[in-house]
Design a protein around this motif. Sequence first.
Motif, PDB file in Angstrom:
ATOM      1  N   VAL A  18     -25.968  55.904  41.551  1.00 34.92           N
ATOM      2  CA  VAL A  18     -27.221  56.095  40.850  1.00 34.92           C
ATOM      3  C   VAL A  18     -28.327  56.306  41.882  1.00 34.92           C
ATOM      4  N   PRO A  19     -28.976  57.476  41.889  1.00 36.73           N
ATOM      5  CA  PRO A  19     -29.987  57.765  42.905  1.00 36.73           C
ATOM      6  C   PRO A  19     -31.120  56.753  42.880  1.00 36.73           C
ATOM      7  N   ARG A  20     -31.566  56.338  44.057  1.00 36.23           N
ATOM      8  CA  ARG A  20     -32.756  55.505  44.179  1.00 36.23           C
ATOM      9  C   ARG A  20     -33.857  56.368  44.766  1.00 36.23           C
ATOM     10  N   SER A  21     -35.072  55.806  44.849  1.00 33.12           N
ATOM     11  CA  SER A  21     -36.173  56.583  45.385  1.00 33.12           C
ATOM     12  C   SER A  21     -35.901  56.979  46.831  1.00 33.12           C
ATOM     13  N   ARG A  22     -35.201  56.127  47.557  1.00 36.98           N
ATOM     14  CA  ARG A  22     -34.834  56.445  48.937  1.00 36.98           C
ATOM     15  C   ARG A  22     -33.531  55.731  49.255  1.00 36.98           C
ATOM     16  N   GLY A  23     -32.671  56.417  49.986  1.00 41.76           N
ATOM     17  CA  GLY A  23     -31.381  55.834  50.327  1.00 41.76           C
ATOM     18  C   GLY A  23     -31.515  54.737  51.365  1.00 41.76           C
ATOM     19  N   ARG A  24     -30.409  54.049  51.577  1.00 43.29           N
ATOM     20  CA  ARG A  24     -30.368  52.957  52.540  1.00 43.29           C
ATOM     21  C   ARG A  24     -29.556  53.398  53.757  1.00 43.29           C
ATOM     22  N   ARG A  47     -17.438  52.754  47.765  1.00 43.39           N
ATOM     23  CA  ARG A  47     -18.882  52.987  47.661  1.00 43.39           C
ATOM     24  C   ARG A  47     -19.203  54.454  47.945  1.00 43.39           C
ATOM     25  N   THR A  48     -20.222  54.964  47.282  1.00 39.05           N
ATOM     26  CA  THR A  48     -20.668  56.334  47.518  1.00 39.05           C
ATOM     27  C   THR A  48     -21.713  56.348  48.626  1.00 39.05           C
ATOM     28  N   PHE A  49     -21.512  57.189  49.612  1.00 40.83           N
ATOM     29  CA  PHE A  49     -22.488  57.325  50.687  1.00 40.83           C
ATOM     30  C   PHE A  49     -22.259  58.648  51.394  1.00 40.83           C
ATOM     31  N   LEU A 101     -27.587  63.808  64.379  1.00 40.87           N
ATOM     32  CA  LEU A 101     -28.441  64.894  63.910  1.00 40.87           C
ATOM     33  C   LEU A 101     -29.434  64.381  62.860  1.00 40.87           C
ATOM     34  N   ARG A 102     -30.702  64.719  63.036  1.00 36.95           N
ATOM     35  CA  ARG A 102     -31.728  64.256  62.097  1.00 36.95           C
ATOM     36  C   ARG A 102     -31.408  64.665  60.664  1.00 36.95           C
ATOM     37  N   GLY A 103     -30.974  65.916  60.505  1.00 36.63           N
ATOM     38  CA  GLY A 103     -30.683  66.409  59.169  1.00 36.63           C
ATOM     39  C   GLY A 103     -29.557  65.675  58.484  1.00 36.63           C
ATOM     40  N   GLU A 104     -28.625  65.121  59.285  1.00 39.69           N
ATOM     41  CA  GLU A 104     -27.503  64.371  58.724  1.00 39.69           C
ATOM     42  C   GLU A 104     -27.951  63.019  58.167  1.00 39.69           C
ATOM     43  N   VAL A 105     -29.166  62.616  58.504  1.00 33.25           N
ATOM     44  CA  VAL A 105     -29.678  61.313  58.056  1.00 33.25           C
ATOM     45  C   VAL A 105     -30.860  61.478  57.105  1.00 33.25           C
ATOM     46  N   LEU A 106     -31.933  62.090  57.578  1.00 33.37           N
ATOM     47  CA  LEU A 106     -33.183  62.121  56.820  1.00 33.37           C
ATOM     48  C   LEU A 106     -33.067  62.887  55.511  1.00 33.37           C
ATOM     49  N   ASP A 107     -32.352  64.019  55.520  1.00 32.37           N
ATOM     50  CA  ASP A 107     -32.243  64.820  54.302  1.00 32.37           C
ATOM     51  C   ASP A 107     -31.595  64.033  53.165  1.00 32.37           C
ATOM     52  N   TYR A 108     -30.613  63.222  53.496  1.00 33.25           N
ATOM     53  CA  TYR A 108     -29.895  62.457  52.473  1.00 33.25           C
ATOM     54  C   TYR A 108     -30.666  61.218  52.045  1.00 33.25           C
ATOM     55  N   LEU A 109     -31.305  60.542  52.986  1.00 26.31           N
ATOM     56  CA  LEU A 109     -32.106  59.376  52.630  1.00 26.31           C
ATOM     57  C   LEU A 109     -33.226  59.755  51.665  1.00 26.31           C
ATOM     58  N   GLU A 110     -33.837  60.921  51.886  1.00 25.29           N
ATOM     59  CA  GLU A 110     -34.972  61.340  51.071  1.00 25.29           C
ATOM     60  C   GLU A 110     -34.591  61.581  49.616  1.00 25.29           C
ATOM     61  N   VAL A 111     -33.330  61.950  49.365  1.00 22.39           N
ATOM     62  CA  VAL A 111     -32.917  62.208  47.977  1.00 22.39           C
ATOM     63  C   VAL A 111     -32.198  61.001  47.369  1.00 22.39           C
ATOM     64  N   ARG A 113     -29.706  59.051  48.740  1.00 28.48           N
ATOM     65  CA  ARG A 113     -28.323  58.786  49.117  1.00 28.48           C
ATOM     66  C   ARG A 113     -28.270  57.776  50.255  1.00 28.48           C
ATOM     67  N   ASP A 114     -27.350  56.825  50.171  1.00 24.99           N
ATOM     68  CA  ASP A 114     -27.104  55.940  51.304  1.00 24.99           C
ATOM     69  C   ASP A 114     -26.446  56.745  52.416  1.00 24.99           C
ATOM     70  N   VAL A 115     -26.794  56.425  53.652  1.00 25.18           N
ATOM     71  CA  VAL A 115     -26.232  57.113  54.818  1.00 25.18           C
ATOM     72  C   VAL A 115     -25.599  56.080  55.734  1.00 25.18           C
ATOM     73  N   VAL A 116     -24.358  56.337  56.152  1.00 20.82           N
ATOM     74  CA  VAL A 116     -23.652  55.452  57.071  1.00 20.82           C
ATOM     75  C   VAL A 116     -23.519  56.134  58.425  1.00 20.82           C
ATOM     76  N   LEU A 117     -23.937  55.443  59.473  1.00 23.69           N
ATOM     77  CA  LEU A 117     -23.788  55.930  60.844  1.00 23.69           C
ATOM     78  C   LEU A 117     -22.691  55.140  61.538  1.00 23.69           C
ATOM     79  N   ASP A 118     -21.826  55.839  62.240  1.00 25.96           N
ATOM     80  CA  ASP A 118     -20.825  55.225  63.118  1.00 25.96           C
ATOM     81  C   ASP A 118     -21.229  55.623  64.524  1.00 25.96           C
TER      82      ASP A 118
END
Length: 201
Positions: A18-24, A47-49, A101-111, A113-118
């Motif tokens: 379920v989309p939130r205002s900003r991802g985690r 989990r979806t991320f 990559l910035r786009g791999e993080v910021l673009d998804y957080l803004e819509v 989506r949770d983003v996981v970094l390894d």
Amino acid sequence: MSDSAPLSSNSSTDPAAVPRSRGRLVIISGPSGVGKNTVVRAMAAHRTFHFSVSATTRPARPGETNGVDYHFVDSEAFESMVEEDRLLEWAEFAGSRYGTLRGEVLDYLEVGRDVVLDVELTGALHVMESYPDAVSIFVMPPSIEELESRMRGRRDMSESQIATRLALAQEQMQVGPDRFRHVVVNEDLDATVAAIMDILE
């Protein structure tokens, strides 16, 4: 859980879908060989991320796919990413450079989506400075002996490379637990993933 599991899930029953205002932003780090990538892949069944695919100058290992495991680039292309400020962070590790990559993080957080970094420890600490609200999880091996055994099981490193990575791992294991919000010991994959799911609830 198979190591070839998909990195995303589209289950409509997953509350994270379920989309939130900003991802985690979730940061997974730990010493080389601890099993971070395997843990992240296993998390996708629960989990979806969006999994942020890092760029690296190191050669692809057998079985790795460009754009899935890493964006494999040469040194010139990586330097262009640095100069164009396309990387959220970058660091050199074991003679190769790695970057988020910035786009791999910021673009998804803004819509939403949770983003996981390894990411390796140095890069993780840089991201944590910019995103203090990120969920930071440091994955530890049961012991340094077990970590060495896992490295040798990969069969793609020389004795000198193993020795270098073990020395670095010991340094990271002294720093990581004090800098991250959460520490999880990866002795059993299912138990490790369950512990991380509890953290994310």
